[in-house]
Scaffold this motif. Sequence first.
Motif, PDB file in Angstrom:
ATOM      1  N   PRO A 241       1.101  -1.373  -0.126  1.00 46.13           N
ATOM      2  CA  PRO A 241       0.693  -0.083  -0.406  1.00 46.13           C
ATOM      3  C   PRO A 241       1.241   1.399  -0.175  1.00 46.13           C
ATOM      4  O   PRO A 241       2.086   0.792   0.400  1.00 46.13           O
ATOM      5  N   ASN A 242       0.345   2.682  -0.919  1.00 45.16           N
ATOM      6  CA  ASN A 242       1.111   3.892  -1.063  1.00 45.16           C
ATOM      7  C   ASN A 242       2.389   3.289  -1.363  1.00 45.16           C
ATOM      8  O   ASN A 242       3.491   4.607  -0.275  1.00 45.16           O
ATOM      9  N   GLU A 262      -8.642  -0.487  -7.863  1.00 45.78           N
ATOM     10  CA  GLU A 262      -7.660  -1.215  -7.243  1.00 45.78           C
ATOM     11  C   GLU A 262      -6.548  -0.350  -6.914  1.00 45.78           C
ATOM     12  O   GLU A 262      -5.996  -0.497  -5.661  1.00 45.78           O
ATOM     13  N   ARG A 266      -5.505   1.328  -2.829  1.00 47.77           N
ATOM     14  CA  ARG A 266      -4.765   0.630  -2.032  1.00 47.77           C
ATOM     15  C   ARG A 266      -3.659   2.204  -1.958  1.00 47.77           C
ATOM     16  O   ARG A 266      -1.905   1.819  -2.363  1.00 47.77           O
ATOM     17  N   ASN A 267      -3.395   3.467  -2.857  1.00 42.11           N
ATOM     18  CA  ASN A 267      -3.027   4.391  -3.092  1.00 42.11           C
ATOM     19  C   ASN A 267      -1.637   4.527  -3.311  1.00 42.11           C
ATOM     20  O   ASN A 267      -0.617   5.254  -3.064  1.00 42.11           O
ATOM     21  N   LEU A 268      -1.782   3.556  -4.233  1.00 46.55           N
ATOM     22  CA  LEU A 268      -0.733   3.340  -5.305  1.00 46.55           C
ATOM     23  C   LEU A 268      -0.104   4.718  -6.399  1.00 46.55           C
ATOM     24  O   LEU A 268      -1.126   5.532  -6.954  1.00 46.55           O
TER      25      LEU A 268
END
Length: 336
Positions: A241-242, A262, A266-268
């Motif tokens: 995550p991140n 998605e 997940r803060n991608l």
Amino acid sequence: MKAIVYTEGGGPEVLRLTERPLPQPGPGEVRVRVEVSGVNPTDWKSRRGGPPATVAEQVPNQDGAGVVDAVGEGVDPGRTGERVWLWEAAWQRADGTAQEYVTLPGAHAVPLPATASFDTGASLGIPAMTAHRALTVAEGGPARLAPGVLGGRNVLVAGGAGAVGHAAIQLARWAGAFVVATVSNPYKAELARAAGAHHIVDYTAPDPAAEIRRAAPEGVDIVVEVAVAVNSGLDLAVLAPNSVVAYYADNGGAEFTLPVRETFARNLRWHGVLVYTMPDAAKREAVAAVTAALRDGALRSGEESGLPLHRFPLERTADAHAAVEDGVVGKVVVDV
Ligand SMILES: NC(=O)c1ccc[n+]([C@@H]2O[C@H](COP(=O)([O-])OP(=O)(O)OC[C@H]3O[C@@H](n4cnc5c(N)ncnc54)[C@H](OP(=O)(O)O)[C@@H]3O)[C@@H](O)[C@H]2O)c1
């Protein structure tokens, strides 16, 4: 003095050896006697496109290493005799490093520690500065790599036997990260290991994502990505995550798609990296960090450190370009 030039775009055959007058450094510039010129994919891609409209005769190659032999107005005369590594010699300029002497802004000729070879110095500009940028675009930094600043982070280097991949492994290790690298065969695995990767994954084997997950169960924080179009699924499967995918090339494909929900859930982040156009502050950080890593002996070249060297004399610069264009494994250098 001898110089390699091209006046039109095309294959390696457009490169020719010529004689030119010794250039004089202008205000703020240094003149460097080039010992070794480094060749990168960008050099043949630029050559294929031909010189910019404003340039009649282009000397190729961005990277190099040598000795300052004259300085222009406003530059400390004490720099004369200094060993230096060169970056962006030919970016928006007619003068690359495939010539016996090059003039360029003083800040683009950076002191090369006595312990670092000219070969290593000529292998830094494009690969190491790109790698540094890729390793510093994650949320929360760091802006400049240094020992320990990536402690506790997992880094995935796609293509660990490539020139940028090699620099990324070495810099990430120096900064304290846990480093996983992907490769496509056992020889490249040896090279990535010699560069310092903790764990190597053959991306051509079944389920490389599971293999990466085994090495980094909490997921990867930074991916240094050479082939984002073909690897977006693999990256998505292993990201924490991140985290961030710092992509710098379109090897394998020119476009990619991602699942919206998605990736935001997940803060991608996918962050494009082009070494020439990154912010000036990022360039200064990269130059400082690369020089510190050199001093620490963390950036090396040669087969024993994962970067086999392929040498060509100046008059065979066309063959050196052809070798890079053909995807030779390791670093192509020109002895000037
Ligand atoms: N954006 C920028 O600022 C920047 C800076 C430097 C370079 N570049 C570009 O980046 C690319 C690489 O440059 P380089 O000097 O590192 O070239 P290189 O030394 O030829 O390395 C390229 C590497 O990419 C690997 N690769 C290709 N497809 C892959 C995949 N699907 N998964 C994992 N690895 C893969 C290759 O390994 P395998 O053959 O084993 O797959 C090879 O080791 C070039 O296109 C270059 O123009 C961009």
